[in-house]
Design a protein around this motif. Structure first.
Motif, PDB file in Angstrom:
ATOM      1  N   ARG A 215     -11.946   0.866  -4.807  1.00  0.00           N
ATOM      2  CA  ARG A 215     -11.862   0.883  -3.346  1.00  0.00           C
ATOM      3  C   ARG A 215     -11.501   2.276  -2.838  1.00  0.00           C
ATOM      4  O   ARG A 215     -12.064   2.759  -1.848  1.00  0.00           O
ATOM      5  CB  ARG A 215     -10.816  -0.133  -2.883  1.00  0.00           C
ATOM      6  N   ALA A 216     -10.533   2.918  -3.522  1.00  0.00           N
ATOM      7  CA  ALA A 216     -10.093   4.234  -3.066  1.00  0.00           C
ATOM      8  C   ALA A 216     -11.197   5.272  -3.223  1.00  0.00           C
ATOM      9  O   ALA A 216     -11.334   6.182  -2.386  1.00  0.00           O
ATOM     10  CB  ALA A 216      -8.852   4.660  -3.855  1.00  0.00           C
ATOM     11  N   ARG A 217     -11.993   5.171  -4.276  1.00  0.00           N
ATOM     12  CA  ARG A 217     -13.099   6.115  -4.475  1.00  0.00           C
ATOM     13  C   ARG A 217     -14.084   6.062  -3.314  1.00  0.00           C
ATOM     14  O   ARG A 217     -14.664   7.082  -2.930  1.00  0.00           O
ATOM     15  CB  ARG A 217     -13.839   5.786  -5.779  1.00  0.00           C
TER      16      ARG A 217
ATOM     17  N   CYS B 121      -9.364  -5.386   6.004  1.00  0.00           N
ATOM     18  CA  CYS B 121      -8.520  -5.729   4.846  1.00  0.00           C
ATOM     19  C   CYS B 121      -8.871  -7.163   4.459  1.00  0.00           C
ATOM     20  O   CYS B 121      -8.363  -8.127   5.048  1.00  0.00           O
ATOM     21  CB  CYS B 121      -7.040  -5.605   5.194  1.00  0.00           C
ATOM     22  N   ASP B 122      -9.784  -7.304   3.490  1.00  0.00           N
ATOM     23  CA  ASP B 122     -10.280  -8.628   3.143  1.00  0.00           C
ATOM     24  C   ASP B 122      -9.269  -9.369   2.260  1.00  0.00           C
ATOM     25  O   ASP B 122      -8.237  -8.847   1.853  1.00  0.00           O
ATOM     26  CB  ASP B 122     -11.645  -8.534   2.464  1.00  0.00           C
ATOM     27  N   THR B 123      -9.606 -10.614   1.939  1.00  0.00           N
ATOM     28  CA  THR B 123      -8.683 -11.465   1.164  1.00  0.00           C
ATOM     29  C   THR B 123      -8.464 -10.926  -0.245  1.00  0.00           C
ATOM     30  O   THR B 123      -7.371 -11.071  -0.818  1.00  0.00           O
ATOM     31  CB  THR B 123      -9.225 -12.899   1.105  1.00  0.00           C
ATOM     32  N   ASP B 124      -9.492 -10.313  -0.833  1.00  0.00           N
ATOM     33  CA  ASP B 124      -9.328  -9.749  -2.180  1.00  0.00           C
ATOM     34  C   ASP B 124      -8.336  -8.592  -2.167  1.00  0.00           C
ATOM     35  O   ASP B 124      -7.515  -8.446  -3.092  1.00  0.00           O
ATOM     36  CB  ASP B 124     -10.677  -9.262  -2.721  1.00  0.00           C
ATOM     37  N   MET B 125      -8.395  -7.758  -1.137  1.00  0.00           N
ATOM     38  CA  MET B 125      -7.427  -6.672  -1.025  1.00  0.00           C
ATOM     39  C   MET B 125      -6.011  -7.213  -0.859  1.00  0.00           C
ATOM     40  O   MET B 125      -5.053  -6.718  -1.483  1.00  0.00           O
ATOM     41  CB  MET B 125      -7.782  -5.764   0.154  1.00  0.00           C
ATOM     42  N   GLN B 126      -5.877  -8.245  -0.048  1.00  0.00           N
ATOM     43  CA  GLN B 126      -4.554  -8.823   0.162  1.00  0.00           C
ATOM     44  C   GLN B 126      -4.029  -9.476  -1.110  1.00  0.00           C
ATOM     45  O   GLN B 126      -2.821  -9.409  -1.400  1.00  0.00           O
ATOM     46  CB  GLN B 126      -4.607  -9.833   1.306  1.00  0.00           C
ATOM     47  N   ARG B 127      -4.908 -10.084  -1.879  1.00  0.00           N
ATOM     48  CA  ARG B 127      -4.479 -10.665  -3.168  1.00  0.00           C
ATOM     49  C   ARG B 127      -3.966  -9.584  -4.094  1.00  0.00           C
ATOM     50  O   ARG B 127      -3.033  -9.809  -4.886  1.00  0.00           O
ATOM     51  CB  ARG B 127      -5.646 -11.399  -3.816  1.00  0.00           C
ATOM     52  N   ASP B 128      -4.534  -8.392  -4.002  1.00  0.00           N
ATOM     53  CA  ASP B 128      -4.116  -7.285  -4.865  1.00  0.00           C
ATOM     54  C   ASP B 128      -2.933  -6.512  -4.301  1.00  0.00           C
ATOM     55  O   ASP B 128      -2.604  -5.435  -4.790  1.00  0.00           O
ATOM     56  CB  ASP B 128      -5.292  -6.335  -5.096  1.00  0.00           C
ATOM     57  N   GLY B 129      -2.291  -7.072  -3.288  1.00  0.00           N
ATOM     58  CA  GLY B 129      -1.052  -6.492  -2.812  1.00  0.00           C
ATOM     59  C   GLY B 129      -1.141  -5.661  -1.561  1.00  0.00           C
ATOM     60  O   GLY B 129      -0.123  -5.122  -1.104  1.00  0.00           O
TER      61      GLY B 129
ATOM     62  N   VAL C 287      -0.925  -5.051   2.129  1.00  0.00           N
ATOM     63  CA  VAL C 287      -0.362  -5.761   3.289  1.00  0.00           C
ATOM     64  C   VAL C 287      -1.252  -5.482   4.493  1.00  0.00           C
ATOM     65  O   VAL C 287      -1.497  -4.323   4.849  1.00  0.00           O
ATOM     66  CB  VAL C 287       1.077  -5.291   3.552  1.00  0.00           C
ATOM     67  N   ALA C 288      -1.739  -6.535   5.122  1.00  0.00           N
ATOM     68  CA  ALA C 288      -2.730  -6.373   6.190  1.00  0.00           C
ATOM     69  C   ALA C 288      -2.125  -5.810   7.474  1.00  0.00           C
ATOM     70  O   ALA C 288      -2.705  -4.941   8.123  1.00  0.00           O
ATOM     71  CB  ALA C 288      -3.416  -7.711   6.473  1.00  0.00           C
ATOM     72  N   LYS C 289      -0.938  -6.289   7.838  1.00  0.00           N
ATOM     73  CA  LYS C 289      -0.355  -5.883   9.122  1.00  0.00           C
ATOM     74  C   LYS C 289       0.465  -4.608   8.946  1.00  0.00           C
ATOM     75  O   LYS C 289       1.410  -4.567   8.167  1.00  0.00           O
ATOM     76  CB  LYS C 289       0.526  -6.998   9.677  1.00  0.00           C
ATOM     77  N   PRO C 290       0.130  -3.545   9.681  1.00  0.00           N
ATOM     78  CA  PRO C 290       0.869  -2.283   9.532  1.00  0.00           C
ATOM     79  C   PRO C 290       2.194  -2.331  10.273  1.00  0.00           C
ATOM     80  O   PRO C 290       2.404  -3.163  11.164  1.00  0.00           O
ATOM     81  CB  PRO C 290      -0.070  -1.261  10.177  1.00  0.00           C
ATOM     82  N   PRO C 291       3.115  -1.431   9.929  1.00  0.00           N
ATOM     83  CA  PRO C 291       4.372  -1.326  10.689  1.00  0.00           C
ATOM     84  C   PRO C 291       4.092  -0.876  12.117  1.00  0.00           C
ATOM     85  O   PRO C 291       3.021  -0.321  12.417  1.00  0.00           O
ATOM     86  CB  PRO C 291       5.160  -0.248   9.917  1.00  0.00           C
TER      87      PRO C 291
ATOM     88  N   GLU D 145      -3.957   0.680  11.610  1.00  0.00           N
ATOM     89  CA  GLU D 145      -4.359  -0.224  10.530  1.00  0.00           C
ATOM     90  C   GLU D 145      -5.101   0.500   9.417  1.00  0.00           C
ATOM     91  O   GLU D 145      -4.776   0.357   8.227  1.00  0.00           O
ATOM     92  CB  GLU D 145      -5.247  -1.342  11.086  1.00  0.00           C
ATOM     93  N   ARG D 146      -6.085   1.296   9.772  1.00  0.00           N
ATOM     94  CA  ARG D 146      -6.922   1.924   8.740  1.00  0.00           C
ATOM     95  C   ARG D 146      -6.114   2.905   7.894  1.00  0.00           C
ATOM     96  O   ARG D 146      -6.269   2.958   6.676  1.00  0.00           O
ATOM     97  CB  ARG D 146      -8.112   2.628   9.399  1.00  0.00           C
ATOM     98  N   ALA D 147      -5.249   3.678   8.531  1.00  0.00           N
ATOM     99  CA  ALA D 147      -4.403   4.603   7.780  1.00  0.00           C
ATOM    100  C   ALA D 147      -3.453   3.832   6.853  1.00  0.00           C
ATOM    101  O   ALA D 147      -3.213   4.233   5.709  1.00  0.00           O
ATOM    102  CB  ALA D 147      -3.612   5.488   8.731  1.00  0.00           C
ATOM    103  N   TRP D 148      -2.939   2.722   7.342  1.00  0.00           N
ATOM    104  CA  TRP D 148      -2.023   1.896   6.547  1.00  0.00           C
ATOM    105  C   TRP D 148      -2.725   1.337   5.317  1.00  0.00           C
ATOM    106  O   TRP D 148      -2.175   1.359   4.206  1.00  0.00           O
ATOM    107  CB  TRP D 148      -1.497   0.781   7.448  1.00  0.00           C
ATOM    108  N   TRP D 149      -3.940   0.863   5.474  1.00  0.00           N
ATOM    109  CA  TRP D 149      -4.686   0.324   4.338  1.00  0.00           C
ATOM    110  C   TRP D 149      -5.058   1.429   3.353  1.00  0.00           C
ATOM    111  O   TRP D 149      -4.985   1.247   2.136  1.00  0.00           O
ATOM    112  CB  TRP D 149      -5.942  -0.390   4.832  1.00  0.00           C
ATOM    113  N   LEU D 150      -5.463   2.580   3.880  1.00  0.00           N
ATOM    114  CA  LEU D 150      -5.834   3.700   3.018  1.00  0.00           C
ATOM    115  C   LEU D 150      -4.670   4.123   2.123  1.00  0.00           C
ATOM    116  O   LEU D 150      -4.829   4.318   0.913  1.00  0.00           O
ATOM    117  CB  LEU D 150      -6.287   4.889   3.861  1.00  0.00           C
ATOM    118  N   VAL D 151      -3.496   4.269   2.716  1.00  0.00           N
ATOM    119  CA  VAL D 151      -2.323   4.714   1.948  1.00  0.00           C
ATOM    120  C   VAL D 151      -2.025   3.731   0.822  1.00  0.00           C
ATOM    121  O   VAL D 151      -1.730   4.131  -0.315  1.00  0.00           O
ATOM    122  CB  VAL D 151      -1.115   4.886   2.879  1.00  0.00           C
ATOM    123  N   GLN D 152      -2.108   2.445   1.093  1.00  0.00           N
ATOM    124  CA  GLN D 152      -1.811   1.455   0.061  1.00  0.00           C
ATOM    125  C   GLN D 152      -2.828   1.504  -1.075  1.00  0.00           C
ATOM    126  O   GLN D 152      -2.469   1.362  -2.252  1.00  0.00           O
ATOM    127  CB  GLN D 152      -1.771   0.058   0.681  1.00  0.00           C
ATOM    128  N   LEU D 153      -4.086   1.717  -0.736  1.00  0.00           N
ATOM    129  CA  LEU D 153      -5.108   1.799  -1.781  1.00  0.00           C
ATOM    130  C   LEU D 153      -4.884   3.017  -2.675  1.00  0.00           C
ATOM    131  O   LEU D 153      -4.939   2.928  -3.911  1.00  0.00           O
ATOM    132  CB  LEU D 153      -6.497   1.868  -1.151  1.00  0.00           C
TER     133      LEU D 153
END
Length: 543
Positions: free
Chosen positions: A267-269, A308-316, A318-322, A327-335
């Motif tokens: 995903r990160a690639r 942030c699909d269900t597979d991403m959430q299963r892999d840890g 977190v969909a809702k950002p602080p 949102e997009r920056a929050w998901w990117l950092v986690q990946l």
């Protein structure tokens, strides 16, 4: 009766119609309950405390320990004079207790029986004392903890000393029947000895554990984490507890060869790549059969996730950002945080971590990307990436997205001290408190001199001395005691300068007096603890 007593006779009419009648009824009920109580069944006396065969403390060291514990109790674990902002010129004895305990354990002494309650009270109040206290107190700490609920922490932290390797049946019994604190400590102990045996123990009762207990047990797998733990952690990704799922994902992300790490890397690639329009990064890395030290001309482009699909959430993930975070920056950092750092050299043209960090990042994504790499470097304990991200000590903290103290902690101890000394030489002490806390104790000679030089410069510049009280407190605990005589000239009260804060010179002198007194006291403490060992050493042979 209870309602009337709690609410008051003005709001609820008491039985009998008056307060006197209510009190009479309460007295009658009390007598009735006492008369109906059954006599307690007599029990056997507890078994005596186990023996501790270690050597007793030298008498001077025992007196010193009593003084340290008494000072801690009197001061309430707070530096004297903290409320008024002045501590006086005397050492803070309570802050010397951790070093005293560490040295006593290094010398192999046992705790005096009469001081065990005070030691356990100190460890109850300060968690940073517990490991050394329980090692020093030995098996008697566990015996006492079973008879006093105030010291129940010892059952959790000290159980590791009571299960020998040759009694697996006792391990199983304690795992099935022990208190939660004992079971946590047992799992940690078994994990240290045999990671797979600990995993089997946890698996045997996993489905019947409470969610909060599963979280604590799962956290113990950090110790000795390896590929054999992956199947269990993958199953934990479907746990009904969100915090358990998140912890399992974090642990899997620290395993570079795990399936989760591979999924996150994929995903990160797709989100981070070289900007081919800006230059040929890969060609640059491969030219001439060697790497160039200067950063390549190409930059990095980022396309953060759009969902942030269900597979991403299963892999840890977190969909809702602080609050305040996109949102997009929050998901990117986690990946990126969960992606093995080795991926980026291949993804970004074979460049080194230092070259990758030096690349420009398009469209304002630099801070998010670098913050994610900082988190990955700390999580994966990668010195090369930590070194590249923390940068040169000449750069101020404000220019980097990561926590320099966490990155510094990843580097070897000697390198930490050298980096911190150069940082202090360049910037002084205003931002040094965080990084000094992760440096080894006692501080290395260059670091100690850098701190003292910076304190002297601050004093001579007329700075407010109260601003450096935290660093001065660290210096008392971390400077080499041998530096005491070298610092003695700084204890004199300097002449008051024009424009200087009134009384600042006296405060600086008082602070240096306390520093020198503490260093001398630490030196005396070490000598007392080593006194008995010197007497045991054989003298020179005659002839």
């Amino acid at each position: 009766m209870v309602a009337a007593a709690l609410l008051g006779s003005e709001r609820r009419r008491p039985p009998g119609g008056s307060v006197t009648a209510l009190l009479d009824a309460a007295a009658t009920e009390t007598v009735r309950r006492r008369a109906g109580a059954r006599p307690a069944v007599s029990r056997q006396r507890p078994e005596p405390a186990p023996a501790d065969e270690r050597e007793p403390l030298p008498s001077a060291a025992e007196r010193r320990l009593a003084t340290l514990l008494a000072d801690r109790a009197l001061s309430g674990s707070s530096p004297a004079g903290a409320a008024s902002g002045r501590r006086g010129s005397g050492p803070d004895l309570g802050e010397l207790l951790p070093q005293w305990l560490a040295e006593a354990n290094a010398q192999g002494y046992r705790a005096p029986a009469a001081l065990l309650p005070a030691l356990l009270d100190a460890a109850r109040a300060r968690t940073d004392l517990r490991a050394e206290t329980l090692a020093f107190a030995g098996p008697r700490a566990l015996w006492l903890a079973r008879h006093n609920a105030d010291w129940k922490f010892a059952l959790r932290d000290g159980v590791r000393h009571q299960i020998p390797d040759e009694h697996p049946q006792e391990t199983e019994r304690l795992w099935q029947e022990g208190l939660f604190a004992e079971r946590v400590a047992l799992l940690t102990t078994v994990r240290q000895r045999d990671p797979q045996a600990a995993l089997a123990l946890l698996s045997s009762t996993w489905q019947t554990e409470r969610a909060e207990d599963r979280l604590m047990f799962l956290d113990s797998l950090r110790l000795g984490l390896g590929p054999a733990d992956e199947p269990f952690l993958e199953r934990a990704l479907t746990d009904r507890s969100r915090t358990v799922r998140a912890t399992a994902a974090e642990l899997l992300a620290t395993l570079p060869g795990s399936a989760l790490a591979a999924r996150m890397a994929k995903r990160a690639r797709s989100c981070v790549a070289l900007d081919r329009m800006g230059g040929a990064g890969s060609a640059l890395a491969q030219s001439s059969g060697h790497r160039r030290e200067s950063p390549p001309a190409a930059g990095i482009v980022v396309e953060a996730p759009h969902a942030c699909d269900t597979d991403m959430q299963r892999d840890g993930v977190v969909a809702k950002p602080p609050t305040g975070r996109g949102e997009r920056a929050w998901w990117l950092v986690q990946l990126v945080e969960a992606t093995p750092l080795e991926v980026w050299s291949e993804q970004l043209g074979g460049l080194t971590p230092a070259q990758i960090v030096a690349l420009p990042v398009a469209d304002g994504w630099r801070d998010d990307l670098h913050a994610a790499w900082c988190g990955a470097a700390v999580r994966q304990r990668n010195p090369a990436w930590a070194r590249a991200l923390i940068g040169e000590p000449t750069e101020p903290f404000s220019e980097g997205p990561g926590d320099p103290a966490k990155l510094l902690a990843v580097l070897p101890e000697e390198e930490r001290g050298e980096w911190a000394a150069r940082f202090i030489a360049a910037h002084g002490l205003s931002e040094a408190f965080r990084i000094l806390g992760v440096c080894g104790v006692p501080w290395s000679l260059p670091l100690g001199r850098a701190v003292v030089d910076a304190l002297e410069i601050a004093r001579d510049a007329g700075s407010y001395p109260w601003s450096f009280s935290g660093v001065m407190g660290l210096a008392e605990r971390c400077l080499d005691p041998a530096d005491a005589e070298r610092l003695a000239p700084l204890t004199a009260v300097p002449d008051e300068k024009e424009g200087e804060s009134p009384g600042a010179g006296a405060y600086w002198a008082e602070s240096f007096q306390r520093l020198v007194a503490t260093l001398r006291l630490r030196s005396a403490m070490l000598a007392e603890l080593r006194e008995g060992r010197r007497e045991e050493m054989p003298g020179p042979r005659e002839g």
